[in-house]
Design a protein around this motif. Structure first.
Motif, PDB file in Angstrom:
ATOM      1  N   ALA A  34     -12.390  16.161  14.793  1.00  0.00           N
ATOM      2  CA  ALA A  34     -13.652  15.585  14.581  1.00  0.00           C
ATOM      3  C   ALA A  34     -14.015  14.621  13.213  1.00  0.00           C
ATOM      4  O   ALA A  34     -14.449  13.773  13.213  1.00  0.00           O
ATOM      5  CB  ALA A  34     -14.889  16.576  14.906  1.00  0.00           C
ATOM      6  N   ALA A  35     -13.564  15.655  12.183  1.00  0.00           N
ATOM      7  CA  ALA A  35     -13.707  14.935  10.963  1.00  0.00           C
ATOM      8  C   ALA A  35     -13.002  13.630  10.680  1.00  0.00           C
ATOM      9  O   ALA A  35     -13.380  12.766  10.154  1.00  0.00           O
ATOM     10  CB  ALA A  35     -13.278  15.916   9.777  1.00  0.00           C
ATOM     11  N   ALA A  39     -14.622   9.833  10.346  1.00  0.00           N
ATOM     12  CA  ALA A  39     -14.184   8.978   9.311  1.00  0.00           C
ATOM     13  C   ALA A  39     -13.609   7.595   9.763  1.00  0.00           C
ATOM     14  O   ALA A  39     -14.157   6.643   9.051  1.00  0.00           O
ATOM     15  CB  ALA A  39     -13.061   9.615   8.589  1.00  0.00           C
ATOM     16  N   ALA A  40     -12.999   7.437  10.897  1.00  0.00           N
ATOM     17  CA  ALA A  40     -12.602   6.055  11.219  1.00  0.00           C
ATOM     18  C   ALA A  40     -14.112   5.514  11.898  1.00  0.00           C
ATOM     19  O   ALA A  40     -14.264   4.288  11.875  1.00  0.00           O
ATOM     20  CB  ALA A  40     -11.608   6.073  12.442  1.00  0.00           C
ATOM     21  N   MET A  41     -14.857   6.236  12.740  1.00  0.00           N
ATOM     22  CA  MET A  41     -15.963   5.488  13.272  1.00  0.00           C
ATOM     23  C   MET A  41     -17.151   5.106  12.528  1.00  0.00           C
ATOM     24  O   MET A  41     -17.712   4.233  12.420  1.00  0.00           O
ATOM     25  CB  MET A  41     -16.587   6.524  14.447  1.00  0.00           C
ATOM     26  N   ASN A  42     -16.994   5.823  11.303  1.00  0.00           N
ATOM     27  CA  ASN A  42     -18.185   5.440  10.191  1.00  0.00           C
ATOM     28  C   ASN A  42     -17.471   4.322   9.216  1.00  0.00           C
ATOM     29  O   ASN A  42     -18.284   3.924   8.352  1.00  0.00           O
ATOM     30  CB  ASN A  42     -18.563   6.716   9.356  1.00  0.00           C
ATOM     31  N   GLY A  43     -16.164   4.154   9.366  1.00  0.00           N
ATOM     32  CA  GLY A  43     -15.676   2.938   8.578  1.00  0.00           C
ATOM     33  C   GLY A  43     -14.897   3.405   7.135  1.00  0.00           C
ATOM     34  O   GLY A  43     -14.590   2.693   6.066  1.00  0.00           O
ATOM     35  N   ASP A  44     -14.729   4.770   7.040  1.00  0.00           N
ATOM     36  CA  ASP A  44     -14.229   5.534   5.769  1.00  0.00           C
ATOM     37  C   ASP A  44     -12.854   5.387   5.909  1.00  0.00           C
ATOM     38  O   ASP A  44     -12.170   5.359   5.004  1.00  0.00           O
ATOM     39  CB  ASP A  44     -14.679   6.844   5.626  1.00  0.00           C
ATOM     40  N   LEU A  45     -12.132   5.543   7.033  1.00  0.00           N
ATOM     41  CA  LEU A  45     -10.791   5.365   7.245  1.00  0.00           C
ATOM     42  C   LEU A  45     -10.612   4.364   8.256  1.00  0.00           C
ATOM     43  O   LEU A  45     -11.227   4.231   9.271  1.00  0.00           O
ATOM     44  CB  LEU A  45     -10.161   6.679   7.732  1.00  0.00           C
ATOM     45  N   ALA A  46      -9.253   3.881   8.011  1.00  0.00           N
ATOM     46  CA  ALA A  46      -8.697   2.601   9.251  1.00  0.00           C
ATOM     47  C   ALA A  46      -8.233   3.712  10.664  1.00  0.00           C
ATOM     48  O   ALA A  46      -8.025   4.583  10.216  1.00  0.00           O
ATOM     49  CB  ALA A  46      -7.674   2.034   8.904  1.00  0.00           C
TER      50      ALA A  46
END
Length: 213
Positions: A34-35, A39-46
């Motif tokens: 989930a982490a 991170a992907a859905m919030n734009g922190d990771l591709a």
């Protein structure tokens, strides 16, 4: 505004769950996976930085996919069936564009009267025993920018298109000229609230209807 095609994300839009996260919960890996999803859905990771890693941890088999398909239907967001039917009755073409697993989404789509060829998601590759092998690594929906690519294809045949979803990957549809409706009925992401053309917070998906009819 009126649109020829209305596209929906699946996870946290048509259904209250994030499918890959729930598959992780099933094998006691929820917090770790989930982490990565958040991170992907919030734009922190591709997306491509987390997609294969999540599935390699979970290794979902056929039984897991069948379980998730049932969960998607049980956890349908309020108002989904009526919203899709209203749009179809008004001559709108409905597509699902999801970074989720296609085999798990198809039963929900069938229940809603959405044809298989209008479901764009990532195919899971299983062996003859139904055990996990891999996922379709060529799928545009397993990488950042994939939803924009699908929307561009659709816009080659349709003049106006709206995308409804909750995450950063749904915002990418704007790059293809789609009108982006942020749906916050399950989860409200600040990035989506800021960048969507319109944002609805209502728990019912029916809240989008005034913006697409």
């Amino acid at each position: 505004m009126s649109f020829d095609v209305i596209c929906f994300d699946c996870d946290s839009t048509l259904s209250r769950v994030e499918g890959i996260d729930e598959l992780a919960r099933r094998v006691d890996l929820f917090e770790q996976v989930a982490a990565l999803t958040n991170a992907a859905m919030n734009g922190d990771l591709a997306l491509e930085a987390v997609y294969g890693e999540r599935l390699a941890l979970i290794k979902p088999d056929q039984a897991a996919i069948d379980w998730l398909a049932d969960l998607y239907i049980r956890e349908m967001v309020e108002g989904v069936s009526d919203t899709i039917k209203t749009l179809q009755d008004n001559g709108k073409l409905i597509h699902i564009i999801s970074g989720g697993l296609r085999q798990a989404i198809l039963p929900l789509a069938a229940l809603l009267g959405i044809a298989e060829d209008q479901v764009h998601a990532v195919d899971l590759l299983l062996d003859e025993n139904g055990d996990y092998l891999d996922f379709a690594r060529h799928s545009p929906l397993a990488v950042s920018g994939g939803k924009a690519r699908i929307c561009r294809r659709l816009r080659m045949h349709h003049s106006s298109l709206a995308m409804v979803g909750d995450g950063k990957t749904d915002l990418e549809a704007k790059l293809a000229g789609a009108y982006m409706i942020g749906f916050g009925g399950v989860v409200k992401r600040p990035l989506v609230q800021e960048q969507a053309d319109v944002f609805v917070s209502d728990a019912s998906l029916a809240a989008i209807l005034p913006y697409v009819l």
